[in-house]
Design a protein around this motif. Structure first.
Motif, PDB file in Angstrom:
ATOM      1  N   ILE A 120      15.501 -36.614 -11.748  1.00 14.42           N
ATOM      2  CA  ILE A 120      16.083 -35.693 -10.774  1.00 14.42           C
ATOM      3  C   ILE A 120      16.595 -34.465 -11.521  1.00 14.42           C
ATOM      4  O   ILE A 120      17.444 -34.577 -12.399  1.00 14.42           O
ATOM      5  CB  ILE A 120      17.246 -36.355 -10.009  1.00 14.42           C
ATOM      6  N   PRO A 121      16.083 -33.272 -11.190  1.00 17.87           N
ATOM      7  CA  PRO A 121      16.518 -32.077 -11.923  1.00 17.87           C
ATOM      8  C   PRO A 121      17.960 -31.713 -11.603  1.00 17.87           C
ATOM      9  O   PRO A 121      18.358 -31.657 -10.448  1.00 17.87           O
ATOM     10  CB  PRO A 121      15.552 -30.995 -11.424  1.00 17.87           C
ATOM     11  N   THR A 122      18.736 -31.488 -12.637  1.00 21.18           N
ATOM     12  CA  THR A 122      20.125 -31.054 -12.456  1.00 21.18           C
ATOM     13  C   THR A 122      20.318 -29.636 -12.977  1.00 21.18           C
ATOM     14  O   THR A 122      21.427 -29.111 -12.951  1.00 21.18           O
ATOM     15  CB  THR A 122      21.096 -32.006 -13.187  1.00 21.18           C
ATOM     16  N   ASP A 123      19.230 -29.028 -13.465  1.00 19.16           N
ATOM     17  CA  ASP A 123      19.248 -27.647 -13.927  1.00 19.16           C
ATOM     18  C   ASP A 123      18.017 -26.927 -13.371  1.00 19.16           C
ATOM     19  O   ASP A 123      17.101 -27.555 -12.841  1.00 19.16           O
ATOM     20  CB  ASP A 123      19.226 -27.574 -15.458  1.00 19.16           C
ATOM     21  N   ARG A 124      18.004 -25.635 -13.526  1.00 23.72           N
ATOM     22  CA  ARG A 124      16.873 -24.832 -13.070  1.00 23.72           C
ATOM     23  C   ARG A 124      15.600 -25.208 -13.820  1.00 23.72           C
ATOM     24  O   ARG A 124      15.623 -25.410 -15.034  1.00 23.72           O
ATOM     25  CB  ARG A 124      17.187 -23.343 -13.289  1.00 23.72           C
ATOM     26  N   GLU A 125      14.496 -25.300 -13.097  1.00 26.01           N
ATOM     27  CA  GLU A 125      13.209 -25.604 -13.711  1.00 26.01           C
ATOM     28  C   GLU A 125      12.269 -24.396 -13.701  1.00 26.01           C
ATOM     29  O   GLU A 125      11.341 -24.333 -14.495  1.00 26.01           O
ATOM     30  CB  GLU A 125      12.540 -26.767 -12.988  1.00 26.01           C
ATOM     31  N   SER A 126      12.498 -23.445 -12.798  1.00 25.99           N
ATOM     32  CA  SER A 126      11.640 -22.267 -12.704  1.00 25.99           C
ATOM     33  C   SER A 126      12.098 -21.200 -13.699  1.00 25.99           C
ATOM     34  O   SER A 126      13.213 -21.243 -14.206  1.00 25.99           O
ATOM     35  CB  SER A 126      11.655 -21.712 -11.279  1.00 25.99           C
ATOM     36  N   PRO A 127      11.242 -20.210 -14.002  1.00 25.66           N
ATOM     37  CA  PRO A 127      11.579 -19.179 -14.988  1.00 25.66           C
ATOM     38  C   PRO A 127      12.853 -18.407 -14.636  1.00 25.66           C
ATOM     39  O   PRO A 127      13.131 -18.150 -13.457  1.00 25.66           O
ATOM     40  CB  PRO A 127      10.354 -18.258 -14.967  1.00 25.66           C
ATOM     41  N   VAL A 128      13.611 -18.038 -15.656  1.00 29.53           N
ATOM     42  CA  VAL A 128      14.831 -17.259 -15.460  1.00 29.53           C
ATOM     43  C   VAL A 128      14.489 -15.915 -14.812  1.00 29.53           C
ATOM     44  O   VAL A 128      13.574 -15.225 -15.249  1.00 29.53           O
ATOM     45  CB  VAL A 128      15.541 -17.016 -16.812  1.00 29.53           C
ATOM     46  N   GLY A 129      15.233 -15.566 -13.769  1.00 28.24           N
ATOM     47  CA  GLY A 129      15.048 -14.285 -13.103  1.00 28.24           C
ATOM     48  C   GLY A 129      14.036 -14.297 -11.988  1.00 28.24           C
ATOM     49  O   GLY A 129      13.949 -13.340 -11.203  1.00 28.24           O
ATOM     50  N   LEU A 151      21.467 -23.452 -11.496  1.00 22.74           N
ATOM     51  CA  LEU A 151      21.564 -24.646 -10.660  1.00 22.74           C
ATOM     52  C   LEU A 151      20.173 -25.077 -10.194  1.00 22.74           C
ATOM     53  O   LEU A 151      19.261 -24.247 -10.076  1.00 22.74           O
ATOM     54  CB  LEU A 151      22.448 -24.373  -9.439  1.00 22.74           C
ATOM     55  N   PRO A 152      19.979 -26.363  -9.902  1.00 19.37           N
ATOM     56  CA  PRO A 152      18.665 -26.817  -9.422  1.00 19.37           C
ATOM     57  C   PRO A 152      18.305 -26.176  -8.082  1.00 19.37           C
ATOM     58  O   PRO A 152      19.177 -25.738  -7.331  1.00 19.37           O
ATOM     59  CB  PRO A 152      18.825 -28.332  -9.303  1.00 19.37           C
ATOM     60  N   ARG A 153      17.035 -26.141  -7.805  1.00 20.98           N
ATOM     61  CA  ARG A 153      16.522 -25.456  -6.615  1.00 20.98           C
ATOM     62  C   ARG A 153      17.147 -25.980  -5.320  1.00 20.98           C
ATOM     63  O   ARG A 153      17.441 -25.208  -4.407  1.00 20.98           O
ATOM     64  CB  ARG A 153      14.999 -25.627  -6.563  1.00 20.98           C
ATOM     65  N   SER A 154      17.343 -27.292  -5.238  1.00 22.33           N
ATOM     66  CA  SER A 154      17.894 -27.872  -4.010  1.00 22.33           C
ATOM     67  C   SER A 154      19.274 -27.316  -3.693  1.00 22.33           C
ATOM     68  O   SER A 154      19.623 -27.119  -2.519  1.00 22.33           O
ATOM     69  CB  SER A 154      17.961 -29.398  -4.124  1.00 22.33           C
ATOM     70  N   VAL A 155      20.066 -27.042  -4.726  1.00 25.60           N
ATOM     71  CA  VAL A 155      21.408 -26.492  -4.510  1.00 25.60           C
ATOM     72  C   VAL A 155      21.330 -24.996  -4.227  1.00 25.60           C
ATOM     73  O   VAL A 155      22.002 -24.487  -3.328  1.00 25.60           O
ATOM     74  CB  VAL A 155      22.310 -26.764  -5.727  1.00 25.60           C
ATOM     75  N   ARG A 156      20.497 -24.274  -4.979  1.00 27.14           N
ATOM     76  CA  ARG A 156      20.360 -22.834  -4.755  1.00 27.14           C
ATOM     77  C   ARG A 156      19.863 -22.537  -3.343  1.00 27.14           C
ATOM     78  O   ARG A 156      20.237 -21.531  -2.741  1.00 27.14           O
ATOM     79  CB  ARG A 156      19.396 -22.213  -5.784  1.00 27.14           C
ATOM     80  N   LYS A 157      19.046 -23.422  -2.811  1.00 29.27           N
ATOM     81  CA  LYS A 157      18.555 -23.232  -1.443  1.00 29.27           C
ATOM     82  C   LYS A 157      19.712 -23.252  -0.453  1.00 29.27           C
ATOM     83  O   LYS A 157      19.754 -22.438   0.481  1.00 29.27           O
ATOM     84  CB  LYS A 157      17.541 -24.323  -1.093  1.00 29.27           C
ATOM     85  N   GLN A 158      20.665 -24.152  -0.645  1.00 34.89           N
ATOM     86  CA  GLN A 158      21.815 -24.227   0.255  1.00 34.89           C
ATOM     87  C   GLN A 158      22.709 -22.997   0.120  1.00 34.89           C
ATOM     88  O   GLN A 158      23.327 -22.563   1.082  1.00 34.89           O
ATOM     89  CB  GLN A 158      22.606 -25.508  -0.008  1.00 34.89           C
ATOM     90  N   VAL A 171      30.143 -28.132 -13.552  1.00 36.93           N
ATOM     91  CA  VAL A 171      29.981 -29.567 -13.774  1.00 36.93           C
ATOM     92  C   VAL A 171      28.562 -29.829 -14.256  1.00 36.93           C
ATOM     93  O   VAL A 171      27.616 -29.179 -13.808  1.00 36.93           O
ATOM     94  CB  VAL A 171      30.256 -30.346 -12.466  1.00 36.93           C
ATOM     95  N   SER A 172      28.403 -30.769 -15.166  1.00 42.54           N
ATOM     96  CA  SER A 172      27.079 -31.030 -15.742  1.00 42.54           C
ATOM     97  C   SER A 172      26.466 -32.313 -15.207  1.00 42.54           C
ATOM     98  O   SER A 172      27.151 -33.158 -14.620  1.00 42.54           O
ATOM     99  CB  SER A 172      27.185 -31.113 -17.269  1.00 42.54           C
ATOM    100  N   GLY A 173      25.159 -32.429 -15.425  1.00 41.52           N
ATOM    101  CA  GLY A 173      24.444 -33.655 -15.086  1.00 41.52           C
ATOM    102  C   GLY A 173      24.400 -33.959 -13.604  1.00 41.52           C
ATOM    103  O   GLY A 173      24.508 -33.073 -12.755  1.00 41.52           O
ATOM    104  N   GLU A 174      24.261 -35.237 -13.298  1.00 48.36           N
ATOM    105  CA  GLU A 174      24.126 -35.661 -11.907  1.00 48.36           C
ATOM    106  C   GLU A 174      25.369 -35.335 -11.085  1.00 48.36           C
ATOM    107  O   GLU A 174      25.284 -35.145  -9.864  1.00 48.36           O
ATOM    108  CB  GLU A 174      23.840 -37.165 -11.857  1.00 48.36           C
ATOM    109  N   SER A 175      26.511 -35.238 -11.741  1.00 47.82           N
ATOM    110  CA  SER A 175      27.758 -34.965 -11.017  1.00 47.82           C
ATOM    111  C   SER A 175      27.706 -33.638 -10.276  1.00 47.82           C
ATOM    112  O   SER A 175      28.309 -33.493  -9.213  1.00 47.82           O
ATOM    113  CB  SER A 175      28.946 -34.974 -11.988  1.00 47.82           C
TER     114      SER A 175
END
Length: 231
Positions: free
Chosen positions: A20-29, A122-129, A146-150
């Motif tokens: 489960i991604p907890t950080d950004r996976e797409s290119p910066v910017g 932040l991961p995409r799921s959070v940025r979408k919200q 906060v880091s990781g799954e938290s």
């Protein structure tokens, strides 16, 4: 004797959690969310991409950060996401928070750039919200601390518990001080994982019937079904 089947399931669960991604996976910017019409509608056409490897784009990022930091742009959540993207791209292009702040101008602090660059990460799921306006950008700043799954769990607890920005900030600080997330949320009356769902009458009837016959809580059956479906 060790039950290999249970161990296999445990390993499988841990592998799924790690995936489960907890950080950004797409290119910066890259305007992955800002440029998604299904999320931002017609405003997706105005999405700006900041390329940290392109000098002209980096100059645009510096100017955007300068305007963002001084309040020269609207405080609309999509503009704030753009500002966060500019912060992250500027840091990547300049190589450090300090040099990025210097490039943006005297009114821009290292702390400001760090906070907003983290939002962009932040991961995409959070940025979408955040783009949809269900999580305030200012709350996202604290979730990103906060880091990781938290950070994911805090994001969803923010939605389900209707936490204010001040409460999110408090929970994030408490977690970073070493308190378990579940306990930090409990201090604000939030039960981690508690969510209200609406079922069709037929599904509700079946759920209650099986829960009664199996002598389990309905939430346990829902959790098992979701784990089997999403796992």
């Amino acid at each position: 004797m060790t039950d290999d089947r249970n161990n296999g399931r445990s390993r499988g669960s841990r592998n799924r959690e790690r995936s489960i991604p907890t950080d950004r996976e797409s290119p910066v910017g890259a305007p992955v969310i800002r440029g998604d019409e299904s999320v931002t509608g017609q405003r997706a056409r105005d999405a700006v991409q900041f390329d940290p490897t392109d000098p002209d784009s980096l100059a645009d990022a510096a100017e955007t950060v300068r305007q963002f930091a001084t309040g020269a742009t609207d405080e609309d959540h999509l503009y704030m996401l753009r500002g966060a993207a500019a912060c992250a791209a500027l840091v990547r292009g300049e190589g450090s928070y300090k040099t990025a702040a210097k490039r943006a101008g005297n009114d821009v602090t290292v702390s400001f750039i760090r906070k907003w660059a983290r939002v962009h990460d932040l991961p995409r799921s959070v940025r979408k919200q955040v783009a949809l306006g269900t999580i305030a950008p200012t709350a996202a700043k604290h979730i990103a601390r906060v880091s990781g799954e938290s950070r994911l769990l805090l994001a969803w607890a923010t939605l389900d518990g209707d936490l204010t920005v001040r409460e999110v900030r408090s929970v994030a600080s408490t977690i970073n001080d070493g308190t378990p997330l579940e306990d930090a949320l409990a201090d604000h009356g939030i039960v981690l994982g508690q969510i209200e769902v609406t079922l069709s009458p037929a599904t509700y009837r079946t759920l209650r019937q099986h829960a009664s016959l199996d002598d389990v809580d309905p939430g346990t059956l829902i959790s098992r079904a979701l784990e089997a479906h999403l796992g």
